[in-house]
Design an enzyme around this catalytic site. Structure first.
Site, PDB file in Angstrom:
ATOM      1  N   ASP A  99      18.180  18.428 -13.476  1.00 42.46           N
ATOM      2  CA  ASP A  99      16.876  18.031 -12.976  1.00 42.46           C
ATOM      3  C   ASP A  99      16.198  17.210 -14.072  1.00 42.46           C
ATOM      4  O   ASP A  99      16.204  17.599 -15.232  1.00 42.46           O
ATOM      5  CB  ASP A  99      16.050  19.303 -12.694  1.00 42.46           C
ATOM      6  CG  ASP A  99      15.218  19.170 -11.436  1.00 42.46           C
ATOM      7  OD1 ASP A  99      14.422  18.225 -11.360  1.00 42.46           O
ATOM      8  OD2 ASP A  99      15.367  20.022 -10.532  1.00 42.46           O
ATOM      9  N   ASP A 226      12.618  14.546 -10.489  1.00 40.90           N
ATOM     10  CA  ASP A 226      11.490  15.336 -10.027  1.00 40.90           C
ATOM     11  C   ASP A 226      10.206  14.524  -9.894  1.00 40.90           C
ATOM     12  O   ASP A 226       9.855  13.765 -10.801  1.00 40.90           O
ATOM     13  CB  ASP A 226      11.265  16.448 -11.073  1.00 40.90           C
ATOM     14  CG  ASP A 226      10.173  17.423 -10.683  1.00 40.90           C
ATOM     15  OD1 ASP A 226      10.418  18.195  -9.745  1.00 40.90           O
ATOM     16  OD2 ASP A 226       9.101  17.406 -11.302  1.00 40.90           O
ATOM     17  N   GLU A 283      13.289  12.694  -5.833  1.00 41.14           N
ATOM     18  CA  GLU A 283      12.351  13.464  -5.020  1.00 41.14           C
ATOM     19  C   GLU A 283      11.178  12.524  -4.760  1.00 41.14           C
ATOM     20  O   GLU A 283      10.286  12.373  -5.594  1.00 41.14           O
ATOM     21  CB  GLU A 283      11.862  14.726  -5.742  1.00 41.14           C
ATOM     22  CG  GLU A 283      11.012  15.587  -4.810  1.00 41.14           C
ATOM     23  CD  GLU A 283      10.077  16.566  -5.518  1.00 41.14           C
ATOM     24  OE1 GLU A 283       9.697  17.564  -4.902  1.00 41.14           O
ATOM     25  OE2 GLU A 283       9.707  16.337  -6.685  1.00 41.14           O
ATOM     26  N   HIS A 355      14.274  24.571  -3.142  1.00 41.98           N
ATOM     27  CA  HIS A 355      13.529  25.620  -3.860  1.00 41.98           C
ATOM     28  C   HIS A 355      12.020  25.520  -3.657  1.00 41.98           C
ATOM     29  O   HIS A 355      11.287  26.381  -4.161  1.00 41.98           O
ATOM     30  CB  HIS A 355      13.853  25.529  -5.350  1.00 41.98           C
ATOM     31  CG  HIS A 355      13.326  24.260  -5.959  1.00 41.98           C
ATOM     32  ND1 HIS A 355      13.819  23.016  -5.614  1.00 41.98           N
ATOM     33  CD2 HIS A 355      12.336  24.044  -6.846  1.00 41.98           C
ATOM     34  CE1 HIS A 355      13.143  22.095  -6.273  1.00 41.98           C
ATOM     35  NE2 HIS A 355      12.239  22.674  -7.030  1.00 41.98           N
ATOM     36  N   ASP A 356      11.553  24.471  -2.994  1.00 30.94           N
ATOM     37  CA  ASP A 356      10.112  24.322  -2.737  1.00 30.94           C
ATOM     38  C   ASP A 356       9.752  24.590  -1.289  1.00 30.94           C
ATOM     39  O   ASP A 356       8.584  24.493  -0.909  1.00 30.94           O
ATOM     40  CB  ASP A 356       9.659  22.881  -3.046  1.00 30.94           C
ATOM     41  CG  ASP A 356       9.742  22.547  -4.522  1.00 30.94           C
ATOM     42  OD1 ASP A 356       9.576  23.453  -5.349  1.00 30.94           O
ATOM     43  OD2 ASP A 356       9.965  21.365  -4.827  1.00 30.94           O
TER      44      ASP A 356
END
Ligand code: GLC
Ligand code: MG
Length: 599
Positions: A99, A226, A283, A355-356
């Site tokens: 990430d 990210d 993202e 994961h969000d």
């Protein structure tokens, strides 16, 4: 025609290391745990593995707050473990992606410490710092730009007028007092422990490129990037009309005004990813429609980016309590519009969860939390959803636990909740007078802990995740839903995922499933989700009766072969295909090879 890339025919998997597998009994998943499970992932058919952050971090936002980009957090392991993971992955022809969190760092990063020591020095310029004045707000309301600035101005609790009234993603103003100084403030669009890095400063950018290249030189295949759209701020700072009673406005307001992110992203690509032929997945939430080719076209800023069309559907600026529930027809509309938008410009990355987000099966299968369905139908529905998203054009991603159909976490009290976004949502909802019961239900539907509970390996202690006490509770359904049981059951969600990855890899179908065109089918039929994938030589139909009721549906051509059936292994009779029609029980979903027109 789009240029072919090495990663196009792969299957990707996201690991949330903290909750994947713990080898030392501290209740926190670790790198040795990932290494131990590589063979499992290989067996599932995974090629690319993205690890959520494992860098040194105070874990204020679970590692998305990095205090040292060059080291591994001791809770996850050591740099030697990381090097071993890279080597072990390579042995298995797997690719590891980390990430990349560079919109912000941790307030415990050395850069920020130095900025606090000397806000006007070199490191002060790595952040957005402002020396502010006290004053009164909202005095000279008027229609001029200055008038609006004054009208919407907000101040800190001790009376400093803030440079802008943006609301941070995790709640409250984006400005926070710089520790050790009375009148200096810093900007954070996420949590206050995540100060934003100033990308306008070329020295900061150089430091970031050096770090990225250092990792790529180690043998990393690439990065998931990210929150990247936030690196470009609309400057100078200004106020916008508030959208809630707190007097603040959503960051999205500023993002739609920010121009020129392309210069940053192009430089980032040219200095790091391109020379390494790295794989990158962005993202990206707010790219402007016309910028899609720049982002993921041939030689775009990124290899690919996530399709969040379904994930953001129904979200409300007011908060989680006001979010709408997506129906199968809405889900289909999102899926199809994303496909239409991207055409063959590039490859989107397709997901049902991460994961969000809440668990995909709890969100996209209409019986709310699935509790209304009997076990057999629930299983069929989970495999239906899996089949639909997996075979649309693009790169399929599996989030850990998705392959066994893990579900949302039932909650009894806010005390159980770890996620900072959920805790903020709780404050917002309670502040609006929403009952604690209703607020908790909204967190159950939307919260980030849903996806962060430990992976359910077995029916034993802590679902086989740890020998100790897990850092976040295990979903109490682990005795029914776990890998050990599913690996042995031919009708399981897991075995279905394994069949899907195998089909995508099959040399007979790969070209069509990877590069074939996408065409909606029966797009006006309520609760039917269907599409065609076509290459020069083959046509494949994905056909799902996405509802409880039986349906008999027309076929566009004769069926040559049933490639995949979501009821395989369950004892159900083969689907009846007759006179150009197919009879499908509730949630029955098929992948069919069709005869070419000339046959
Ligand atoms: C991304 C991450 C999320 C994190 C945020 C701030 O959205 O996926 O988990 O909280 O960025 O880094
Ligand atoms: Mg551990």
């Amino acid at each position: 025609m789009m240029k072919k890339k090495w990663w196009h025919d792969k299957t990707a998997y996201q690991i949330y290391p903290k909750s994947f597998f713990d080898t030392d009994g501290d209740g926190i998943g670790d790198l040795p745990g990932i290494i131990e499970k590589l063979d499992y992932l290989k067996d599932l058919g995974v090629d690319i593995v993205w690890l959520s952050p494992i860098y040194r971090s105070p874990l204020a936002d679970q590692g998305y707050d990095i205090s040292d980009y060059y080291s591994i957090d001791p809770r996850f392991g050591t740099m030697e473990d990381m090097e071993r993971l890279l080597a072990e992955a390579k042995k298995r022809n797997m690719y590891v992606v980390m990430d990349l969190v560079v919109n912000h760092c941790s307030d415990e990063h050395e850069w920020f410490r130095k900025a606090c020591e000397d806000p006007e020095g070199e490191y002060g310029k790595f952040f957005y710092l402002r020396k502010l004045k006290k004053g009164s707000c909202g005095v000279q309301a008027g229609d001029s730009a200055e008038g609006r600035q004054a009208q919407y101005a907000v101040s800190s609790p001790d009376g400093y007028i803030l440079p802008c009234n943006w609301r941070s993603y995790f709640g409250g103003p984006v400005w926070e007092k710089l520790p050790g100084h009375g009148d200096w403030f810093y900007l954070h669009v996420f949590h206050r422990k995540q100060p934003d890095l100033n990308w306008e400063n070329p020295k900061l950018r150089e430091e970031i490129y050096r770090m990225i290249n250092w990792w790529l030189d180690k043998g990393l295949a690439g990065f998931r990037i990210d929150a990247i759209i936030n690196i470009k701020k609309a400057l100078p700072f200004r106020n916008y009309a508030p959208d809630r009673a707190d007097g603040l406005c959503s960051i999205h307001r500023m993002l739609s005004d920010a121009e020129g992110i392309g210069a940053f992203l192009g430089e980032l690509r040219d200095r790091t990813f391109a020379p390494h032929n790295a794989f990158t997945v962005g993202e990206v939430f707010n790219e402007k429609e016309e910028e899609l080719p720049d982002f993921i076209g041939d030689d775009g800023y990124f290899s690919t980016m996530f399709d969040f069309a379904e994930a953001v559907w129904g979200s409300s600026p007011e908060g989680w309590h006001a979010a709408a529930q997506i129906t199968p027809d809405d889900y289909r509309a999102c899926l199809f519009s994303a496909q239409e938008r991207v055409r063959d410009i590039g490859f989107l990355s397709n997901i049902i969860e991460n994961h969000d987000e809440p668990r995909g099966v709890s969100r996209y299968i209409p019986e709310a939390d699935l509790r209304g369905m009997d076990a057999a139908l629930r299983l069929t529905a989970k495999k239906a959803l899996a089949t639909i998203y997996f075979f649309v054009r693009g790169l399929p991603w599996i989030y850990q636990g998705q392959e066994i159909g893990m579900e949302n976490l039932p909650l009894h009290s806010i005390e159980e909740v770890d996620d900072i976004a959920s805790r903020n949502a709780w404050e917002v909802m309670r502040g609006l007078g929403i009952s604690s019961e209703d607020a908790l239900r909204a967190i159950e539907r939307n919260g980030r802990d849903n996806a962060r509970t430990p992976f359910q390996w077995t029916a034993g202690h802590a679902a086989g995740f740890t020998t100790g006490t897990p850092w976040l509770q295990v979903n109490p359904n682990y005795r029914q839903i776990n890998l050990e049981q599913q690996a042995a059951d031919p009708a399981s969600v897991f075995r279905h995922y394994r069949r899907m990855t195998a089909l995508r890899r099959d040399p007979l179908y790969r070209e069509t499933l990877v590069y074939g065109s996408f065409e909606p089918y029966l797009a006006d039929d309520h609760n039917v989700i269907a599409y065609l994938r076509r290459s020069q030589t083959l046509t494949i139909l994905v056909l799902s009766n996405y509802q409880r009721e039986d349906r008999t549906l027309p076929l566009p051509a004769d069926v040559r072969k049933v490639l995949l059936d979501n009821c395989t292994g369950s004892g159900s009779p083969a689907p009846l295909i007759q006179d150009g029609r197919v009879a499908l029980t509730g949630y029955r979903t098929l992948v069919l090879e069709l005869a070419q027109k000339s046959e």
